[in-house]
Scaffold this motif. Structure first.
Motif, short mmCIF file in Angstrom:
data_model
loop_
_atom_site.label_atom_id
_atom_site.label_comp_id
_atom_site.label_asym_id
_atom_site.label_seq_id
_atom_site.Cartn_x
_atom_site.Cartn_y
_atom_site.Cartn_z
N HIS A 117 0.85 -1.19 0.00
CA HIS A 117 0.00 0.00 0.00
C HIS A 117 0.89 1.24 0.00
O HIS A 117 1.90 1.29 0.72
CB HIS A 117 -0.91 0.00 1.23
N PRO A 118 0.55 2.28 -0.78
CA PRO A 118 1.42 3.46 -0.89
C PRO A 118 1.70 4.16 0.43
O PRO A 118 2.72 4.86 0.54
CB PRO A 118 0.62 4.39 -1.83
N ARG A 119 0.84 3.99 1.43
CA ARG A 119 1.10 4.68 2.69
C ARG A 119 2.26 4.08 3.48
O ARG A 119 2.74 4.68 4.43
CB ARG A 119 -0.16 4.70 3.55
N CYS A 120 2.72 2.89 3.09
CA CYS A 120 3.81 2.22 3.81
C CYS A 120 5.16 2.72 3.25
O CYS A 120 5.92 1.95 2.64
CB CYS A 120 3.68 0.72 3.69
N VAL A 121 5.44 3.98 3.47
CA VAL A 121 6.59 4.62 2.83
C VAL A 121 7.92 4.09 3.34
O VAL A 121 8.89 3.99 2.58
CB VAL A 121 6.51 6.16 3.00
N ASN A 122 8.01 3.75 4.61
CA ASN A 122 9.27 3.23 5.13
C ASN A 122 9.54 1.82 4.63
O ASN A 122 10.68 1.45 4.34
CB ASN A 122 9.25 3.27 6.66
N PHE A 123 8.47 1.03 4.50
CA PHE A 123 8.64 -0.31 3.94
C PHE A 123 9.10 -0.22 2.49
O PHE A 123 9.99 -0.96 2.06
CB PHE A 123 7.32 -1.09 4.03
N LEU A 124 8.53 0.70 1.73
CA LEU A 124 8.94 0.89 0.34
C LEU A 124 10.40 1.30 0.23
O LEU A 124 11.14 0.82 -0.64
CB LEU A 124 8.05 1.94 -0.33
N THR A 125 10.84 2.16 1.14
CA THR A 125 12.25 2.58 1.14
C THR A 125 13.16 1.40 1.46
O THR A 125 14.18 1.19 0.79
CB THR A 125 12.48 3.70 2.16
N GLU A 126 12.78 0.61 2.45
CA GLU A 126 13.63 -0.52 2.83
C GLU A 126 13.70 -1.58 1.73
O GLU A 126 14.78 -2.02 1.35
CB GLU A 126 13.13 -1.14 4.14
N ILE A 127 12.55 -1.97 1.20
CA ILE A 127 12.55 -3.09 0.25
C ILE A 127 13.25 -2.71 -1.05
O ILE A 127 13.79 -3.58 -1.75
CB ILE A 127 11.11 -3.58 -0.01
N SER A 128 13.29 -1.42 -1.38
CA SER A 128 13.97 -0.99 -2.60
C SER A 128 15.46 -0.74 -2.37
O SER A 128 16.17 -0.34 -3.29
CB SER A 128 13.31 0.26 -3.18
N ASN A 129 15.94 -0.99 -1.14
CA ASN A 129 17.36 -0.82 -0.83
C ASN A 129 17.96 -2.03 -0.10
O ASN A 129 19.15 -2.02 0.23
CB ASN A 129 17.57 0.42 0.05
#
Length: 415
Positions: free
Chosen positions: A361-373
């Motif tokens: 979900h787009p609101r999970c911004v920290n998860f998106l940052t982690e999984i893309s790094n």
């Protein structure tokens, strides 16, 4: 009101002269932590709102709920730093700031409610400025284009339209690099990089944090210390997409199970709660919520989890902190349990998750940052190792804990 004289040297310090005076449409600043980029930006908006009577500002982050503890707090700090608190009215519900002598406003919006972003009507002057903080969170360039188009129309004489983007440069593949930093010269773009070394307000202890990082984690230092682009090679998870979904609708689907995992942190690392659904039959994991915050005591973790509505959920937590688990159980998280871990549990958990499609979900911004790094580690010769880096792993670990019952077989024990 008397005309104010701001000393850049005393109030802002060095390193931001071009940033302060630039009037082109796009002012883009990537920087390391403690590089003053957010505080300087906040000071600029408060100073120039008072300088230009027709200017109004829109402050944006990907999710509205992250604005209060970031941009809103920074702007309040800037008002106090400049000694002009008597001239500003500050509202917390909804977030809004008004310059009392003229009625100009600073509005706050999240991309999670796009209609509120594009439908702002100002009472005085024009909406000519926008600040996008943590712009790295906006992974879809089309979302930025929608914001860009909202700064349009005629402005009063002497005003100019401008969008400021500030962010930490975690990933070299982000669209902002190509659009702003790799683009040929354009007088409407200022793309700059700053780091902690231009922050003369840091004390010796602050600087030591970066010097230690330089020695112990040069990869992170390159980004978090120097402000360089993060070089992402060897991603662990490539089986994911960012997509908005109806959480309640997913919850009602057949075979869906909820899962919650907690990774403890405190001073340097955040405490991270991962909230998701798993559909074992169709091999899909849905990530729908997160907690990600430093400096959280067990009491604050309990309060936050309860406020989020997950106090009665079964939460699997890092077994390295048994005293914290016991304390959280005493406080009311009665279904919290410790992760089983064991030999090769990290790689086994990664193998399990790699077989699933992950919808975030787009609101999970920290998860998106982690999984893309989150990448495989390398040795001193650059050869990939069969273990992940010890970075960008707080929600990654919490996800593994949460899904442990599905990968290892579901058991429940307070031992």
């Amino acid at each position: 009101m008397k005309k104010m004289k701001i000393s850049l040297k005393k109030v802002v310090g060095k390193g931001y002269n071009r940033f302060w005076h630039f009037k082109g449409r796009y002012r883009v600043c990537k920087g390391s932590r403690a590089s003053k980029k957010s505080k300087t930006t906040a000071l600029w908006y408060i100073t120039n709102m008072m300088k230009y009577p027709g200017a109004n500002t829109l402050v944006v982050r990907k999710t509205y709920r992250t604005l209060h503890d970031s941009c809103f707090t920074e702007l309040k700090w800037a008002i106090n730093r400049l000694g002009v608190s008597n001239h500003w009215e500050i509202k917390e519900s909804p977030l809004e700031m008004t310059y009392k002598p003229t009625g100009q406003k600073i509005y706050f919006r999240g991309l999670d409610d796009p209609l509120k972003v594009t439908s702002i009507t100002v009472d005085v002057g024009s909406l000519c400025w926008m600040w996008i903080e943590e712009a790295y969170e906006i992974m879809n360039e089309d979302d930025f284009n929608i914001l860009d188009e909202s700064i349009r129309g005629q402005v009063d004489d002497g005003l100019f339209k401008q969008i400021t983007l500030t962010f930490n440069p975690w990933n070299e593949h982000h669209w902002m690099k190509k659009r702003f930093f790799d683009a040929p010269y354009d007088p409407d773009i200022l793309a700059m990089t700053t780091n902690y070394m231009i922050n003369e307000f840091l004390d010796a202890a602050d600087r030591k944090v970066f010097e230690t990082m330089k020695e112990q984690n040069p990869r992170r230092y390159r980004v978090a210390g120097l402000g360089d682009w993060g070089i992402v090679d060897g991603l662990i998870f490539e089986n994911w997409i960012e997509k908005e979904f109806d959480i309640d609708a997913i919850r009602q689907m057949k075979n869906i199970k909820s899962a919650f995992g907690l990774d403890f942190g405190y001073t340097n690392d955040p405490s991270a709660l991962w909230c998701g659904f798993i559909d074992p039959s169709n091999k899909i994991i849905y990530v729908f919520d997160e907690m990600y915050e430093k400096g959280m005591s067990n009491e604050r973790i309990h309060t936050k989890v309860t406020k989020m509505g997950y106090a009665k959920e079964q939460i699997t937590a890092d077994s390295a902190e048994p005293k914290s688990i016991d304390r959280l159980r005493e406080l009311g998280l009665s279904h919290i349990r410790k992760a089983r871990k064991g030999k090769d549990s990290i790689n086994s958990g990664i193998d399990f998750i790699q077989d699933f499609k992950i919808i975030i979900h787009p609101r999970c911004v920290n998860f998106l940052t982690e999984i893309s790094n989150y990448t495989w580690d390398v040795d001193k010769f650059g050869k990939k190792l069969n273990k992940p880096i010890d970075d960008f792993n707080h929600l990654m670990d919490a996800m593994r804990y949460a899904l442990e019952g599905f990968s290892l077989g579901n058991t429940f024990s307070f031992d």
